[in-house]
Design a protein around this motif. Structure first.
Motif, mmCIF file in Angstrom:
data_model
loop_
_atom_site.group_PDB
_atom_site.id
_atom_site.type_symbol
_atom_site.label_atom_id
_atom_site.label_comp_id
_atom_site.label_asym_id
_atom_site.label_seq_id
_atom_site.Cartn_x
_atom_site.Cartn_y
_atom_site.Cartn_z
ATOM 1 N N ARG A 57 0.856 -1.184 0.000
ATOM 2 C CA ARG A 57 0.000 0.000 0.000
ATOM 3 C C ARG A 57 0.895 1.237 0.000
ATOM 4 O O ARG A 57 1.858 1.312 0.763
ATOM 5 C CB ARG A 57 -0.860 -0.031 1.250
ATOM 6 C CG ARG A 57 -1.776 1.129 1.408
ATOM 7 C CD ARG A 57 -2.536 0.988 2.735
ATOM 8 N NE ARG A 57 -3.351 2.139 2.958
ATOM 9 C CZ ARG A 57 -2.928 3.268 3.500
ATOM 10 N NH1 ARG A 57 -1.675 3.390 3.864
ATOM 11 N NH2 ARG A 57 -3.740 4.283 3.658
ATOM 12 N N ASP A 58 0.567 2.198 -0.846
ATOM 13 C CA ASP A 58 1.331 3.439 -0.890
ATOM 14 C C ASP A 58 0.873 4.331 0.259
ATOM 15 O O ASP A 58 -0.298 4.694 0.327
ATOM 16 C CB ASP A 58 1.128 4.145 -2.229
ATOM 17 C CG ASP A 58 1.938 5.411 -2.323
ATOM 18 O OD1 ASP A 58 3.045 5.452 -1.753
ATOM 19 O OD2 ASP A 58 1.475 6.366 -2.961
ATOM 20 N N GLU A 59 1.784 4.651 1.151
ATOM 21 C CA GLU A 59 1.429 5.423 2.336
ATOM 22 C C GLU A 59 1.860 6.882 2.244
ATOM 23 O O GLU A 59 1.764 7.613 3.225
ATOM 24 C CB GLU A 59 2.033 4.753 3.573
ATOM 25 C CG GLU A 59 1.461 3.365 3.793
ATOM 26 C CD GLU A 59 2.066 2.637 4.971
ATOM 27 O OE1 GLU A 59 3.039 3.156 5.559
ATOM 28 O OE2 GLU A 59 1.564 1.561 5.294
ATOM 29 N N THR A 60 2.309 7.318 1.077
ATOM 30 C CA THR A 60 2.772 8.705 0.964
ATOM 31 C C THR A 60 1.630 9.698 1.138
ATOM 32 O O THR A 60 1.842 10.788 1.669
ATOM 33 C CB THR A 60 3.470 8.965 -0.378
ATOM 34 O OG1 THR A 60 2.603 8.586 -1.433
ATOM 35 C CG2 THR A 60 4.769 8.193 -0.480
ATOM 36 N N PHE A 61 0.413 9.332 0.710
ATOM 37 C CA PHE A 61 -0.725 10.238 0.873
ATOM 38 C C PHE A 61 -1.055 10.420 2.351
ATOM 39 O O PHE A 61 -1.339 11.524 2.801
ATOM 40 C CB PHE A 61 -1.947 9.714 0.123
ATOM 41 C CG PHE A 61 -1.745 9.627 -1.359
ATOM 42 C CD1 PHE A 61 -1.638 10.766 -2.132
ATOM 43 C CD2 PHE A 61 -1.641 8.397 -1.983
ATOM 44 C CE1 PHE A 61 -1.440 10.684 -3.500
ATOM 45 C CE2 PHE A 61 -1.438 8.303 -3.345
ATOM 46 C CZ PHE A 61 -1.332 9.452 -4.097
ATOM 47 N N ASP A 62 -0.990 9.325 3.121
ATOM 48 C CA ASP A 62 -1.237 9.411 4.559
ATOM 49 C C ASP A 62 -0.178 10.269 5.240
ATOM 50 O O ASP A 62 -0.476 11.071 6.118
ATOM 51 C CB ASP A 62 -1.238 8.018 5.192
ATOM 52 C CG ASP A 62 -2.388 7.159 4.693
ATOM 53 O OD1 ASP A 62 -3.369 7.716 4.165
ATOM 54 O OD2 ASP A 62 -2.286 5.920 4.823
ATOM 55 N N GLU A 63 1.075 10.075 4.833
ATOM 56 C CA GLU A 63 2.168 10.840 5.427
ATOM 57 C C GLU A 63 2.032 12.329 5.097
ATOM 58 O O GLU A 63 2.244 13.187 5.946
ATOM 59 C CB GLU A 63 3.517 10.299 4.931
ATOM 60 C CG GLU A 63 4.715 10.919 5.581
ATOM 61 C CD GLU A 63 4.837 10.617 7.069
ATOM 62 O OE1 GLU A 63 5.614 11.333 7.730
ATOM 63 O OE2 GLU A 63 4.168 9.702 7.577
ATOM 64 N N ALA A 64 1.648 12.625 3.870
ATOM 65 C CA ALA A 64 1.447 14.029 3.474
ATOM 66 C C ALA A 64 0.311 14.653 4.280
ATOM 67 O O ALA A 64 0.410 15.810 4.721
ATOM 68 C CB ALA A 64 1.161 14.118 1.983
ATOM 69 N N ALA A 65 -0.767 13.913 4.492
ATOM 70 C CA ALA A 65 -1.894 14.425 5.282
ATOM 71 C C ALA A 65 -1.474 14.652 6.734
ATOM 72 O O ALA A 65 -1.874 15.645 7.362
ATOM 73 C CB ALA A 65 -3.066 13.457 5.206
ATOM 74 N N ARG A 66 -0.657 13.750 7.261
ATOM 75 C CA ARG A 66 -0.185 13.890 8.639
ATOM 76 C C ARG A 66 0.690 15.136 8.785
ATOM 77 O O ARG A 66 0.534 15.920 9.724
ATOM 78 C CB ARG A 66 0.609 12.642 9.046
ATOM 79 C CG ARG A 66 1.001 12.619 10.522
ATOM 80 C CD ARG A 66 1.863 11.406 10.846
ATOM 81 N NE ARG A 66 3.205 11.528 10.309
ATOM 82 C CZ ARG A 66 4.185 12.258 10.869
ATOM 83 N NH1 ARG A 66 3.949 12.936 11.964
ATOM 84 N NH2 ARG A 66 5.378 12.310 10.323
ATOM 85 N N ILE A 67 1.585 15.348 7.837
ATOM 86 C CA ILE A 67 2.460 16.522 7.882
ATOM 87 C C ILE A 67 1.636 17.804 7.728
ATOM 88 O O ILE A 67 1.868 18.794 8.431
ATOM 89 C CB ILE A 67 3.559 16.421 6.807
ATOM 90 C CG1 ILE A 67 4.531 15.311 7.180
ATOM 91 C CG2 ILE A 67 4.293 17.750 6.641
ATOM 92 C CD1 ILE A 67 5.518 14.956 6.097
ATOM 93 N N ASP A 68 0.659 17.771 6.829
ATOM 94 C CA ASP A 68 -0.201 18.935 6.643
ATOM 95 C C ASP A 68 -0.953 19.262 7.931
ATOM 96 O O ASP A 68 -1.062 20.424 8.321
ATOM 97 C CB ASP A 68 -1.174 18.673 5.492
ATOM 98 C CG ASP A 68 -1.928 19.926 5.092
ATOM 99 O OD1 ASP A 68 -1.277 20.984 4.921
ATOM 100 O OD2 ASP A 68 -3.173 19.855 4.969
ATOM 101 N N ALA A 69 -1.463 18.226 8.604
ATOM 102 C CA ALA A 69 -2.172 18.442 9.868
ATOM 103 C C ALA A 69 -1.233 19.022 10.925
ATOM 104 O O ALA A 69 -1.622 19.912 11.697
ATOM 105 C CB ALA A 69 -2.782 17.134 10.354
ATOM 106 N N LEU A 70 0.003 18.544 10.960
ATOM 107 C CA LEU A 70 0.978 19.090 11.911
ATOM 108 C C LEU A 70 1.261 20.560 11.627
ATOM 109 O O LEU A 70 1.344 21.382 12.543
ATOM 110 C CB LEU A 70 2.281 18.295 11.853
ATOM 111 C CG LEU A 70 2.298 16.934 12.533
ATOM 112 C CD1 LEU A 70 3.597 16.205 12.226
ATOM 113 C CD2 LEU A 70 2.128 17.085 14.029
#
Length: 136
Positions: A105-118
């Motif tokens: 599973r490509d998790e880059t979208f989740d990581e980008a969303a997490r960084i954006d939320a931070l």
């Protein structure tokens, strides 16, 4: 003096080039609907990245169904059809050995969303001395 490659070094140029060729081949096969599977035929699947092992015998494809829906069934369907996908990749990419395929599973979208939320958090905004952006 012979220089040894550093273990922490990233993928070689050859690994990157072959990974990109495999990515294009997989994307083409999946977009054309060459694989007869009910799960795969119901989804548009993106292949944002493929990573090759140093010996080019293992390709790890990071995939994401469009919209992020039904990830597990799609990965299971890809695993079921691994042999056919490998044959199709071998036909499209001229390599001495067809690489074994692994699907993750490509998790880059989740990581980008997490960084954006931070970055939008109150603590960060306070440290920056400005109000959070409300523009989308």
């Amino acid at each position: 003096m012979v220089r040894k490659p550093q273990e922490s070094a990233g993928p070689s140029q050859r690994q990157q080039r072959v990974a990109e060729l495999v990515r294009h081949a997989l994307a083409e096969v999946l977009s054309r609907g060459d694989i007869q599977d009910p799960v795969l035929s119901q989804h548009v699947i993106t292949v944002p990245e493929v990573r090759m092992s140093p010996d080019l015998k293992l390709a790890t494809a990071y995939i994401m169904p469009l919209g992020g829906q039904d990830e597990r069934p799609v990965i299971e369907a890809l695993e079921r059809n691994k042999k056919v996908l490998r044959q199709e990749v071998a036909r499209r990419v001229a390599l001495k050995f067809a690489p074994d395929l692994r699907f993750r599973r490509d998790e880059t979208f989740d990581e980008a969303a997490r960084i954006d939320a931070l970055l939008r958090s109150d603590k960060v905004q306070r440290d920056l001395g400005s109000e959070p952006d409300t523009e989308e």
